[in-house]
Design a protein around this motif. Structure first.
Motif, PDB file in Angstrom:
ATOM      1  N   VAL A 133      -2.839  13.039 -32.778  1.00 52.93           N
ATOM      2  CA  VAL A 133      -3.494  12.090 -31.877  1.00 52.93           C
ATOM      3  C   VAL A 133      -2.545  10.922 -31.733  1.00 52.93           C
ATOM      4  CG1 VAL A 133      -5.442  10.507 -31.608  1.00 52.93           C
ATOM      5  CG2 VAL A 133      -5.825  12.811 -32.506  1.00 52.93           C
ATOM      6  N   MET A 134      -2.329  10.489 -30.495  1.00 54.34           N
ATOM      7  CA  MET A 134      -1.376   9.415 -30.241  1.00 54.34           C
ATOM      8  C   MET A 134      -2.081   8.075 -30.074  1.00 54.34           C
ATOM      9  SD  MET A 134       1.413  11.321 -27.864  1.00 54.34           S
ATOM     10  CE  MET A 134       0.211  11.743 -26.635  1.00 54.34           C
ATOM     11  N   LEU A 141     -11.487   7.690 -35.766  1.00 55.34           N
ATOM     12  CA  LEU A 141     -10.971   9.038 -36.007  1.00 55.34           C
ATOM     13  C   LEU A 141      -9.618   8.976 -36.701  1.00 55.34           C
ATOM     14  CD1 LEU A 141     -11.038  12.150 -35.531  1.00 55.34           C
ATOM     15  CD2 LEU A 141      -9.909  11.691 -33.356  1.00 55.34           C
ATOM     16  N   VAL A 142      -8.745   8.100 -36.226  1.00 53.30           N
ATOM     17  CA  VAL A 142      -7.418   7.948 -36.820  1.00 53.30           C
ATOM     18  C   VAL A 142      -7.538   7.493 -38.269  1.00 53.30           C
ATOM     19  CG1 VAL A 142      -5.359   6.480 -36.735  1.00 53.30           C
ATOM     20  CG2 VAL A 142      -6.168   7.635 -34.665  1.00 53.30           C
ATOM     21  N   VAL A 151      -0.779  10.308 -35.192  1.00 44.89           N
ATOM     22  CA  VAL A 151      -1.477  10.569 -36.446  1.00 44.89           C
ATOM     23  C   VAL A 151      -1.797  12.060 -36.486  1.00 44.89           C
ATOM     24  CG1 VAL A 151      -3.545  10.073 -37.799  1.00 44.89           C
ATOM     25  CG2 VAL A 151      -2.424   8.245 -36.510  1.00 44.89           C
ATOM     26  N   PHE A 152      -1.432  12.689 -37.605  1.00 40.46           N
ATOM     27  CA  PHE A 152      -1.639  14.119 -37.758  1.00 40.46           C
ATOM     28  C   PHE A 152      -3.053  14.365 -38.274  1.00 40.46           C
ATOM     29  CE2 PHE A 152       2.926  13.354 -38.971  1.00 40.46           C
ATOM     30  CZ  PHE A 152       3.408  13.557 -37.690  1.00 40.46           C
ATOM     31  N   VAL A 153      -3.980  14.638 -37.359  1.00 43.67           N
ATOM     32  CA  VAL A 153      -5.359  14.913 -37.758  1.00 43.67           C
ATOM     33  C   VAL A 153      -5.488  16.343 -38.268  1.00 43.67           C
ATOM     34  CG1 VAL A 153      -6.369  13.126 -36.294  1.00 43.67           C
ATOM     35  CG2 VAL A 153      -6.096  15.429 -35.376  1.00 43.67           C
ATOM     36  N   LEU A 185      -3.361  17.694 -25.615  1.00 45.23           N
ATOM     37  CA  LEU A 185      -4.787  17.720 -25.945  1.00 45.23           C
ATOM     38  C   LEU A 185      -5.452  16.638 -25.107  1.00 45.23           C
ATOM     39  CD1 LEU A 185      -4.712  18.039 -29.841  1.00 45.23           C
ATOM     40  CD2 LEU A 185      -5.026  19.853 -28.134  1.00 45.23           C
ATOM     41  N   ARG A 186      -6.534  16.989 -24.459  1.00 41.09           N
ATOM     42  CA  ARG A 186      -7.220  16.068 -23.551  1.00 41.09           C
ATOM     43  C   ARG A 186      -8.648  15.809 -23.992  1.00 41.09           C
ATOM     44  NH1 ARG A 186      -4.675  15.664 -18.687  1.00 41.09           N
ATOM     45  NH2 ARG A 186      -2.972  17.121 -18.370  1.00 41.09           N
TER      46      ARG A 186
END
Length: 185
Positions: free
Chosen positions: A58-59, A24-25, A65-67, A129-130
């Motif tokens: 997302v960490m 995803l990243v 990372v800015f998705v 965000l979980r």
């Protein structure tokens, strides 16, 4: 101000597959800024709340990372990532809920950080965000001047966070390695 967001509490489930998170990243980093559904959602949230910047981050171990993003200046807009040490998001993740700053220059956790000086972050509102019980990132709003976040702003942030969690979950599912099923005899 913090809130553990009981409206989004789910039964305990495992966190995302590390391989899927890595995929995803990588996809987010390869995407051109503004071309993604999460970029459009960030733009809509920024417009709705009158914020200068909105980020879906997302960490990873050492970076975020800015998705999804709206309003970032260069080089961050093109890079789509930043060191986690720069991040207010790490505080949001640690709290596991809402982290709100009306004036970042007065808060001991962030006033001496890089974001206030490089991006002009004066006010911040973010929520975790979980994926299951695991915090994987944050959705946040940033203003270049101190401001009081309204109940409507924070409500919109929470509502968009639910949408972002669903989109991130769907992407993680698409990125997950296929599971093998036993063959029937």
């Amino acid at each position: 101000m913090s809130d553990d967001a009981p409206s989004r509490a789910n039964a305990p489930t495992p966190g995302p597959d590390p391989q899927a998170l890595h995929s995803l990243v990588n996809r987010a980093l390869a995407a051109p800024p503004g071309a993604d559904a999460l970029d459009r959602a960030a733009a809509a949230l920024a417009g709705l709340t009158g914020s200068d910047i909105a980020l879906v981050a997302v960490m990873c171990e050492d970076r975020m990372v800015f998705v999804g993003s709206h309003g970032l200046s260069e080089p961050w807009r093109t890079l789509r990532e930043a060191p986690l040490s720069y991040s207010f998001c790490r505080h949001t993740a640690r709290l596991g809920g809402l982290f709100v700053l009306e004036d970042a220059s007065t808060h001991e956790l962030v006033r001496d950080g890089v974001w206030p000086s490089e991006l002009g972050v004066a006010a911040y509102a973010g929520t975790a965000l979980r994926q299951g019980e695991t915090v994987v990132g944050s959705l946040c709003l940033i203003s270049h001047r101190p401001r009081a976040w309204s109940t409507a702003d924070l409500g919109a942030l929470q509502a968009f966070a639910e949408l972002a969690e669903g989109e991130v979950a769907a992407r993680l599912e698409r990125c997950s390695p296929p599971t093998s099923t036993p063959q029937q005899e």
